[in-house]
Write an enzyme that holds these catalytic residues in place. Structure first.
Site, PDB file in Angstrom:
ATOM      1  N   SER A 103      26.512   8.258  40.179  1.00  0.00           N
ATOM      2  CA  SER A 103      25.395   7.323  40.041  1.00  0.00           C
ATOM      3  C   SER A 103      25.824   5.947  40.487  1.00  0.00           C
ATOM      4  O   SER A 103      26.961   5.521  40.224  1.00  0.00           O
ATOM      5  CB  SER A 103      24.963   7.264  38.574  1.00  0.00           C
ATOM      6  N   TYR A 129      19.988   3.266  44.646  1.00  0.00           N
ATOM      7  CA  TYR A 129      18.652   2.678  44.563  1.00  0.00           C
ATOM      8  C   TYR A 129      18.569   1.609  45.635  1.00  0.00           C
ATOM      9  O   TYR A 129      19.582   0.999  45.975  1.00  0.00           O
ATOM     10  CB  TYR A 129      18.425   1.998  43.206  1.00  0.00           C
ATOM     11  N   THR A 160      17.354   7.714  45.245  1.00  0.00           N
ATOM     12  CA  THR A 160      16.407   8.014  44.164  1.00  0.00           C
ATOM     13  C   THR A 160      15.114   7.236  44.407  1.00  0.00           C
ATOM     14  O   THR A 160      15.138   6.011  44.540  1.00  0.00           O
ATOM     15  CB  THR A 160      17.033   7.649  42.803  1.00  0.00           C
ATOM     16  N   LYS A 204      15.645  11.965  46.182  1.00  0.00           N
ATOM     17  CA  LYS A 204      15.608  12.573  44.847  1.00  0.00           C
ATOM     18  C   LYS A 204      14.415  12.024  44.090  1.00  0.00           C
ATOM     19  O   LYS A 204      14.285  10.804  43.936  1.00  0.00           O
ATOM     20  CB  LYS A 204      16.912  12.213  44.110  1.00  0.00           C
ATOM     21  N   HIS A 261      13.575  12.994  37.253  1.00  0.00           N
ATOM     22  CA  HIS A 261      14.540  12.059  36.648  1.00  0.00           C
ATOM     23  C   HIS A 261      14.844  12.471  35.195  1.00  0.00           C
ATOM     24  O   HIS A 261      14.956  11.623  34.304  1.00  0.00           O
ATOM     25  CB  HIS A 261      13.987  10.631  36.703  1.00  0.00           C
TER      26      HIS A 261
HETATM   27  C1  LIG Z   1      21.355   9.320  30.627  1.00  0.00           C
HETATM   28  C2  LIG Z   1      20.831   9.604  32.008  1.00  0.00           C
HETATM   29  C3  LIG Z   1      21.088   8.700  33.013  1.00  0.00           C
HETATM   30  C4  LIG Z   1      20.610   8.953  34.307  1.00  0.00           C
HETATM   31  N1  LIG Z   1      20.939   8.088  35.296  1.00  0.00           N
HETATM   32  C5  LIG Z   1      20.500   8.322  36.549  1.00  0.00           C
HETATM   33  C6  LIG Z   1      20.871   7.473  37.609  1.00  0.00           C
HETATM   34  O1  LIG Z   1      21.634   6.519  37.429  1.00  0.00           O
HETATM   35  N2  LIG Z   1      20.368   7.743  38.821  1.00  0.00           N
HETATM   36  C7  LIG Z   1      19.543   8.799  39.060  1.00  0.00           C
HETATM   37  O2  LIG Z   1      19.097   8.987  40.182  1.00  0.00           O
HETATM   38  N3  LIG Z   1      19.201   9.642  38.080  1.00  0.00           N
HETATM   39  C8  LIG Z   1      19.665   9.434  36.842  1.00  0.00           C
HETATM   40  N4  LIG Z   1      19.337  10.300  35.843  1.00  0.00           N
HETATM   41  C9  LIG Z   1      18.566  11.517  36.157  1.00  0.00           C
HETATM   42  C10 LIG Z   1      19.502  12.685  36.551  1.00  0.00           C
HETATM   43  O3  LIG Z   1      20.058  12.473  37.821  1.00  0.00           O
HETATM   44  C11 LIG Z   1      18.759  14.014  36.622  1.00  0.00           C
HETATM   45  O4  LIG Z   1      17.621  13.869  37.420  1.00  0.00           O
HETATM   46  C12 LIG Z   1      18.354  14.553  35.244  1.00  0.00           C
HETATM   47  O5  LIG Z   1      19.301  14.222  34.266  1.00  0.00           O
HETATM   48  C13 LIG Z   1      18.189  16.065  35.318  1.00  0.00           C
HETATM   49  O6  LIG Z   1      17.686  16.546  34.119  1.00  0.00           O
HETATM   50  P1  LIG Z   1      18.588  17.185  32.948  1.00  0.00           P
HETATM   51  O7  LIG Z   1      19.221  16.043  32.239  1.00  0.00           O
HETATM   52  O8  LIG Z   1      17.585  17.908  32.141  1.00  0.00           O
HETATM   53  O9  LIG Z   1      19.615  18.082  33.595  1.00  0.00           O
HETATM   54  C14 LIG Z   1      19.815  10.088  34.559  1.00  0.00           C
HETATM   55  C15 LIG Z   1      19.563  10.993  33.526  1.00  0.00           C
HETATM   56  C16 LIG Z   1      20.068  10.770  32.260  1.00  0.00           C
HETATM   57  C17 LIG Z   1      19.806  11.777  31.186  1.00  0.00           C
HETATM   58  C1  LIG Z   2      18.780  -0.569  38.211  1.00  0.00           C
HETATM   59  C2  LIG Z   2      18.424   0.798  37.740  1.00  0.00           C
HETATM   60  C3  LIG Z   2      19.011   1.179  36.410  1.00  0.00           C
HETATM   61  C4  LIG Z   2      18.786   2.625  36.199  1.00  0.00           C
HETATM   62  C5  LIG Z   2      19.379   3.118  34.938  1.00  0.00           C
HETATM   63  C6  LIG Z   2      19.945   4.492  35.016  1.00  0.00           C
HETATM   64  C7  LIG Z   2      18.923   5.562  35.087  1.00  0.00           C
HETATM   65  O1  LIG Z   2      18.482   5.941  36.143  1.00  0.00           O
HETATM   66  C8  LIG Z   2      18.482   6.203  33.889  1.00  0.00           C
HETATM   67  O2  LIG Z   2      17.705   7.161  33.980  1.00  0.00           O
HETATM   68  O3  LIG Z   2      18.870   5.779  32.801  1.00  0.00           O
END
Ligand SMILES: Cc1cc2nc3c(=O)[nH]c(=O)nc-3n(C[C@H](O)[C@H](O)[C@H](O)COP(=O)(O)O)c2cc1C
Ligand SMILES: CCCCCCC(=O)C(=O)O
Length: 364
Positions: A108, A131, A157, A229, A253
């Site tokens: 990430s 991003y 994303t 994504k 997400h």
């Molecule tokens: C705590 C957390 C932080 C995440 N941070 C990001 C991120 O920084 N960038 C991003 O594209 N998706 C982020 N996601 C989404 C994940 O990439 C992914 O789409 C999602 O976790 C998939 O679902 P699952 O948790 O049920 O496996 C985040 C998800 C969680 C749970």
């Molecule tokens: C500047 C974007 C911060 C995103 C934080 C991380 C994320 O995607 C999430 O789901 O939490």
């Protein structure tokens, strides 16, 4: 204290025990009423498997190839923020676990270890999640760093023009975890006493004016493959192909953005049909079992990514926990393939699953 975990769901309870409430809620939570969060899981339950018998399954080969990279199984580590909230070594531990499992880690942008630190910590195949910010120069710099340090693809994303309403984070006044990759590049004032500081931070950073035309800008600054994504409809899948991206990740997400967005597996086929095989389609959201991986592949995904199970494994047992999670899913997939009569990944076909909308006799 719960007993030893035997499946990835067991890690959630261990993580809840190990983490401060604010961090557990941040990892586990979804947007608003969390309808999509529940649906991401429930939609998999509504798909049944149609096994075939008397197939030689004495050898099972789960290996596959993603953008030219050979991996041990079609299960990747999704990009998730702030792994040091779960474990002191953060993304370094996750990357080592991904390397041990011979799979791909998507780092990430919001990581607590830098692009460079993760690159030098192990030889996992790494993609970088991006991003596009209001400060586009910063996004461009991150892409250059990822490219220079051997990341093999950019995952853009596109479902986050602003942060979704995660009400647990609002109530907890969630901190904005430090983003190691931005050290020395920008400072955002998140000194609000109201709500989630992460939300304030994100909304300051993110470029909400982003449009399809801007994919061209990203293409112009990198030679790496670009996957987008956050696609959930055939309309956007068609536009993604037209925009010349190299792949799509069907994702909501992890249900953290728009509540009442569809469960990802429920729209996978819609996207796959629109893409017509021109580019690979991957999926994340709610994958918790080897049978889920099998179902996603049967509906046309090249591979899946897992988010929360990795975080929960990391919180419960550090690097070993992430290894356990990946191994458990791989073992379950192997069993599913054996019991369904599919010795290789390419043997898993649409006719190996049934959804509620399939017109077969004897549907109850
Ligand atoms: C705590 C957390 C932080 C995440 N941070 C990001 C991120 O920084 N960038 C991003 O594209 N998706 C982020 N996601 C989404 C994940 O990439 C992914 O789409 C999602 O976790 C998939 O679902 P699952 O948790 O049920 O496996 C985040 C998800 C969680 C749970
Ligand atoms: C500047 C974007 C911060 C995103 C934080 C991380 C994320 O995607 C999430 O789901 O939490």
């Amino acid at each position: 204290m719960a007993s030893e975990p035997v499946n990835v769901n067991d890690f959630e309870e261990l993580a809840r025990f190990a983490l401060p409430k604010m961090y557990y809620d941040f990892y586990a939570g979804g947007a608003e009423d969390e309808c999509t969060l529940r649906e991401n899981i429930q939609a998999f339950y509504r798909i049944t498997i149609r096994p075939r018998v008397l197939v030689d399954v004495s050898q099972i080969d789960m290996s596959t190839t993603i953008l030219g990279h050979h991996i041990s199984a079609p299960i990747l580590v999704a990009p998730t923020a702030a792994h040091k909230l779960a474990f002191h070594e953060g993304e370094l531990a996750t990357a080592r676990a991904a390397a041990a499992a011979k799979t791909i880690m998507v780092l990430s942008y919001s990581s607590t270890c830098s692009i460079e630190e993760v690159a030098s910590s192990c030889n996992a195949i790494r993609f970088f999640q991006l991003y596009i910010f209001k400060r586009r120069d910063i996004s461009a710099l991150l892409v250059q760093r990822a490219e220079r340090f051997g990341y093999k693809a950019i995952i853009l994303t596109v479902d986050t023009p602003r942060l979704g309403r995660r009400e647990a984070d609002i109530k907890n006044k969630m901190i904005a975890p430090p983003v190691k990759n931005l050290e020395g590049l920008i400072t955002i004032d998140v000194n609000t006493d109201q709500g989630s500081k992460l939300e304030t931070y994100a909304n300051e950073m993110l470029d909400a004016s982003l449009r399809w035309e801007d994919i061209g800008w990203l293409r112009s600054i990198t030679t790496l493959p670009i996957l987008i994504k956050g696609v959930l409809t055939h309309e956007d899948a068609t536009k993604a192909v037209e925009a010349g991206v190299d792949g799509i990740i069907v994702s909501n997400h992890g249900a953290r953005q728009l509540d009442f967005a569809p469960a990802t597996v429920s729209v996978l086929e819609e996207v796959v049909h629109a893409v017509k095989g021109k580019i690979p389609v991957l999926l994340d959201g709610g994958v918790r079992r080897g049978t889920d991986v099998f179902k996603a592949l049967a509906l046309g995904a090249l591979a899946v990514l897992i988010g929360r199970p990795v975080l929960f494994g990391l919180a419960a047992k550090g690097e070993e926990g992430v290894r356990n999670v990946l191994e458990m899913l791989k073992n379950e997939l192997e069993t599913t393939m054996a019991l369904s009569g599919c010795p290789c990944i390419k043997d898993i076909t649409r006719s190996h699953v049934r959804t509620r909308y399939d017109n077969l006799p004897s549907m109850l």
